[in-house]
Design a protein around this motif. Sequence first.
Motif, PDB file in Angstrom:
ATOM      1  N   ARG A  24      79.029  32.742  55.190  1.00  0.00           N
ATOM      2  CA  ARG A  24      80.312  32.057  55.007  1.00  0.00           C
ATOM      3  C   ARG A  24      81.363  32.696  55.913  1.00  0.00           C
ATOM      4  NH1 ARG A  24      84.991  32.144  51.486  1.00  0.00           N
ATOM      5  NH2 ARG A  24      85.612  30.016  51.045  1.00  0.00           N
ATOM      6  N   VAL A  25      82.037  31.837  56.692  1.00  0.00           N
ATOM      7  CA  VAL A  25      83.100  32.284  57.594  1.00  0.00           C
ATOM      8  C   VAL A  25      84.314  31.407  57.331  1.00  0.00           C
ATOM      9  CG1 VAL A  25      83.788  32.523  60.010  1.00  0.00           C
ATOM     10  CG2 VAL A  25      81.417  32.963  59.343  1.00  0.00           C
ATOM     11  N   VAL A  26      85.489  32.026  57.284  1.00  0.00           N
ATOM     12  CA  VAL A  26      86.736  31.283  57.111  1.00  0.00           C
ATOM     13  C   VAL A  26      87.484  31.298  58.443  1.00  0.00           C
ATOM     14  CG1 VAL A  26      88.911  31.118  55.861  1.00  0.00           C
ATOM     15  CG2 VAL A  26      86.851  31.879  54.659  1.00  0.00           C
ATOM     16  N   HIS A  27      87.680  30.113  58.989  1.00  0.00           N
ATOM     17  CA  HIS A  27      88.374  29.955  60.273  1.00  0.00           C
ATOM     18  C   HIS A  27      89.850  29.661  60.005  1.00  0.00           C
ATOM     19  CE1 HIS A  27      84.555  29.822  62.420  1.00  0.00           C
ATOM     20  NE2 HIS A  27      84.122  28.981  61.489  1.00  0.00           N
ATOM     21  N   THR A  28      90.730  30.400  60.670  1.00  0.00           N
ATOM     22  CA  THR A  28      92.167  30.184  60.480  1.00  0.00           C
ATOM     23  C   THR A  28      92.908  29.838  61.768  1.00  0.00           C
ATOM     24  OG1 THR A  28      92.593  32.550  60.676  1.00  0.00           O
ATOM     25  CG2 THR A  28      92.283  31.685  58.443  1.00  0.00           C
ATOM     26  N   ALA A  29      92.389  30.236  62.919  1.00  0.00           N
ATOM     27  CA  ALA A  29      93.069  29.971  64.193  1.00  0.00           C
ATOM     28  C   ALA A  29      92.910  28.501  64.574  1.00  0.00           C
ATOM     29  CB  ALA A  29      92.503  30.857  65.295  1.00  0.00           C
ATOM     30  N   LEU A  78      96.161  22.734  68.378  1.00  0.00           N
ATOM     31  CA  LEU A  78      96.390  21.289  68.370  1.00  0.00           C
ATOM     32  C   LEU A  78      96.779  20.875  69.780  1.00  0.00           C
ATOM     33  CD1 LEU A  78      98.574  20.601  65.181  1.00  0.00           C
ATOM     34  CD2 LEU A  78      96.108  20.379  65.436  1.00  0.00           C
ATOM     35  N   ARG A  79      96.464  19.635  70.137  1.00  0.00           N
ATOM     36  CA  ARG A  79      96.824  19.113  71.458  1.00  0.00           C
ATOM     37  C   ARG A  79      97.563  17.788  71.294  1.00  0.00           C
ATOM     38  NH1 ARG A  79      93.897  14.712  72.503  1.00  0.00           N
ATOM     39  NH2 ARG A  79      91.835  14.466  71.602  1.00  0.00           N
ATOM     40  N   THR A  80      98.212  17.380  72.372  1.00  0.00           N
ATOM     41  CA  THR A  80      98.893  16.086  72.345  1.00  0.00           C
ATOM     42  C   THR A  80      97.858  14.967  72.289  1.00  0.00           C
ATOM     43  OG1 THR A  80      99.024  16.152  74.755  1.00  0.00           O
ATOM     44  CG2 THR A  80     100.995  16.806  73.543  1.00  0.00           C
ATOM     45  N   LEU A  81      98.284  13.835  71.797  1.00  0.00           N
ATOM     46  CA  LEU A  81      97.406  12.676  71.661  1.00  0.00           C
ATOM     47  C   LEU A  81      97.265  11.915  72.973  1.00  0.00           C
ATOM     48  CD1 LEU A  81      98.815  11.306  68.307  1.00  0.00           C
ATOM     49  CD2 LEU A  81      96.497  12.162  68.668  1.00  0.00           C
ATOM     50  N   THR A  82      96.169  11.192  73.072  1.00  0.00           N
ATOM     51  CA  THR A  82      95.968  10.251  74.177  1.00  0.00           C
ATOM     52  C   THR A  82      95.960   8.838  73.602  1.00  0.00           C
ATOM     53  OG1 THR A  82      93.560  10.194  73.971  1.00  0.00           O
ATOM     54  CG2 THR A  82      94.508  11.935  75.384  1.00  0.00           C
ATOM     55  N   ALA A  83      96.066   7.860  74.459  1.00  0.00           N
ATOM     56  CA  ALA A  83      95.980   6.467  74.022  1.00  0.00           C
ATOM     57  C   ALA A  83      94.623   6.203  73.361  1.00  0.00           C
ATOM     58  CB  ALA A  83      96.194   5.528  75.202  1.00  0.00           C
ATOM     59  N   GLY A  84      93.583   6.814  73.910  1.00  0.00           N
ATOM     60  CA  GLY A  84      92.245   6.658  73.335  1.00  0.00           C
ATOM     61  C   GLY A  84      92.146   7.214  71.928  1.00  0.00           C
ATOM     62  N   ASP A  85      92.836   8.333  71.671  1.00  0.00           N
ATOM     63  CA  ASP A  85      92.847   8.904  70.320  1.00  0.00           C
ATOM     64  C   ASP A  85      93.424   7.913  69.325  1.00  0.00           C
ATOM     65  OD1 ASP A  85      91.872  11.402  71.200  1.00  0.00           O
ATOM     66  OD2 ASP A  85      93.905  12.172  71.529  1.00  0.00           O
ATOM     67  N   LEU A  86      94.533   7.286  69.699  1.00  0.00           N
ATOM     68  CA  LEU A  86      95.185   6.322  68.805  1.00  0.00           C
ATOM     69  C   LEU A  86      94.307   5.106  68.557  1.00  0.00           C
ATOM     70  CD1 LEU A  86      98.776   6.554  70.298  1.00  0.00           C
ATOM     71  CD2 LEU A  86      97.957   7.540  68.138  1.00  0.00           C
ATOM     72  N   GLY A 110      92.721  10.238  60.842  1.00  0.00           N
ATOM     73  CA  GLY A 110      91.979  10.069  62.088  1.00  0.00           C
ATOM     74  C   GLY A 110      92.752  10.585  63.289  1.00  0.00           C
ATOM     75  N   ILE A 111      94.051  10.337  63.290  1.00  0.00           N
ATOM     76  CA  ILE A 111      94.900  10.838  64.372  1.00  0.00           C
ATOM     77  C   ILE A 111      94.940  12.362  64.327  1.00  0.00           C
ATOM     78  CG2 ILE A 111      97.297  10.999  65.148  1.00  0.00           C
ATOM     79  CD1 ILE A 111      97.577   8.017  64.303  1.00  0.00           C
ATOM     80  N   LEU A 112      95.163  12.921  63.141  1.00  0.00           N
ATOM     81  CA  LEU A 112      95.245  14.374  62.999  1.00  0.00           C
ATOM     82  C   LEU A 112      93.934  15.048  63.404  1.00  0.00           C
ATOM     83  CD1 LEU A 112      96.926  16.810  62.127  1.00  0.00           C
ATOM     84  CD2 LEU A 112      96.089  16.441  59.796  1.00  0.00           C
ATOM     85  N   ARG A 113      92.808  14.491  62.982  1.00  0.00           N
ATOM     86  CA  ARG A 113      91.503  15.072  63.326  1.00  0.00           C
ATOM     87  C   ARG A 113      91.304  15.151  64.835  1.00  0.00           C
ATOM     88  NH1 ARG A 113      87.067  13.147  62.645  1.00  0.00           N
ATOM     89  NH2 ARG A 113      87.447  10.941  62.539  1.00  0.00           N
ATOM     90  N   ARG A 114      91.801  14.130  65.544  1.00  0.00           N
ATOM     91  CA  ARG A 114      91.647  14.085  66.993  1.00  0.00           C
ATOM     92  C   ARG A 114      92.603  15.033  67.712  1.00  0.00           C
ATOM     93  NH1 ARG A 114      89.787   9.687  64.738  1.00  0.00           N
ATOM     94  NH2 ARG A 114      88.016   8.628  65.701  1.00  0.00           N
ATOM     95  N   LYS A 149      90.705  22.762  68.418  1.00  0.00           N
ATOM     96  CA  LYS A 149      89.797  23.833  68.012  1.00  0.00           C
ATOM     97  C   LYS A 149      90.281  24.462  66.704  1.00  0.00           C
ATOM     98  CE  LYS A 149      87.643  27.886  70.136  1.00  0.00           C
ATOM     99  NZ  LYS A 149      87.645  28.771  71.306  1.00  0.00           N
ATOM    100  N   ILE A 150      89.336  24.763  65.816  1.00  0.00           N
ATOM    101  CA  ILE A 150      89.595  25.585  64.625  1.00  0.00           C
ATOM    102  C   ILE A 150      88.552  26.685  64.647  1.00  0.00           C
ATOM    103  CG2 ILE A 150      89.521  25.745  62.110  1.00  0.00           C
ATOM    104  CD1 ILE A 150      90.749  23.103  61.840  1.00  0.00           C
ATOM    105  N   GLY A 151      89.039  27.925  64.711  1.00  0.00           N
ATOM    106  CA  GLY A 151      88.109  29.044  64.833  1.00  0.00           C
ATOM    107  C   GLY A 151      87.266  28.845  66.079  1.00  0.00           C
ATOM    108  N   GLY A 152      85.953  28.899  65.923  1.00  0.00           N
ATOM    109  CA  GLY A 152      85.055  28.698  67.053  1.00  0.00           C
ATOM    110  C   GLY A 152      84.578  27.273  67.191  1.00  0.00           C
ATOM    111  N   MET A 153      85.040  26.368  66.321  1.00  0.00           N
ATOM    112  CA  MET A 153      84.567  24.986  66.333  1.00  0.00           C
ATOM    113  C   MET A 153      85.515  24.083  67.112  1.00  0.00           C
ATOM    114  SD  MET A 153      83.435  22.579  63.175  1.00  0.00           S
ATOM    115  CE  MET A 153      85.034  22.030  62.681  1.00  0.00           C
ATOM    116  N   MET A 154      84.960  23.397  68.097  1.00  0.00           N
ATOM    117  CA  MET A 154      85.748  22.474  68.904  1.00  0.00           C
ATOM    118  C   MET A 154      85.990  21.185  68.130  1.00  0.00           C
ATOM    119  SD  MET A 154      86.315  24.233  71.570  1.00  0.00           S
ATOM    120  CE  MET A 154      87.080  23.038  72.647  1.00  0.00           C
TER     121      MET A 154
END
Length: 129
Positions: A20-25, A28-36, A66-70, A74-79
């Motif tokens: 078990r690992v807890v990722h805290t870092a 966030l990036r700006t959105l693209t038209a494709g993300d929306l 869905g917007i927030l997820r995109r 990165k969270i921790g080591g997960m892209m």
Amino acid sequence: MATVQFELVDGLAMGEGDKRVVHTAVILRTLTAGDLEDAALEAERVIRDADGGATIATSPVLMSNGILRRQIQKIGGMMGPLPAPLLRTLSAVDLELLQAQAETLDAAARKAVEAAMLRGRSEEPAAGI
């Protein structure tokens, strides 16, 4: 693409037992038209009415998530983007923090676009017009 980095309060727990690992870092990036577009399509559902006709409905909650997820690069080591089931495991405090940071990033992006649109424009009307 603009980014913002910060730490979650409770973090995203992954794995079980000794692994078990807890990722805290978070980044966030700006959105693209494709993300929306992708978030909108993901949030759509076909609903049947009483007469058997089909209507497409969009869930504002699914769209927002869905917007927030995109926006999560990165969270921790997960892209990112962060899979929906993992977003649902975050604490309310961390979800609120993610949303607040995303809103700040979005506001900065909007301000930059507005400034770029005003660049080179004069408040004075052109001579002879």
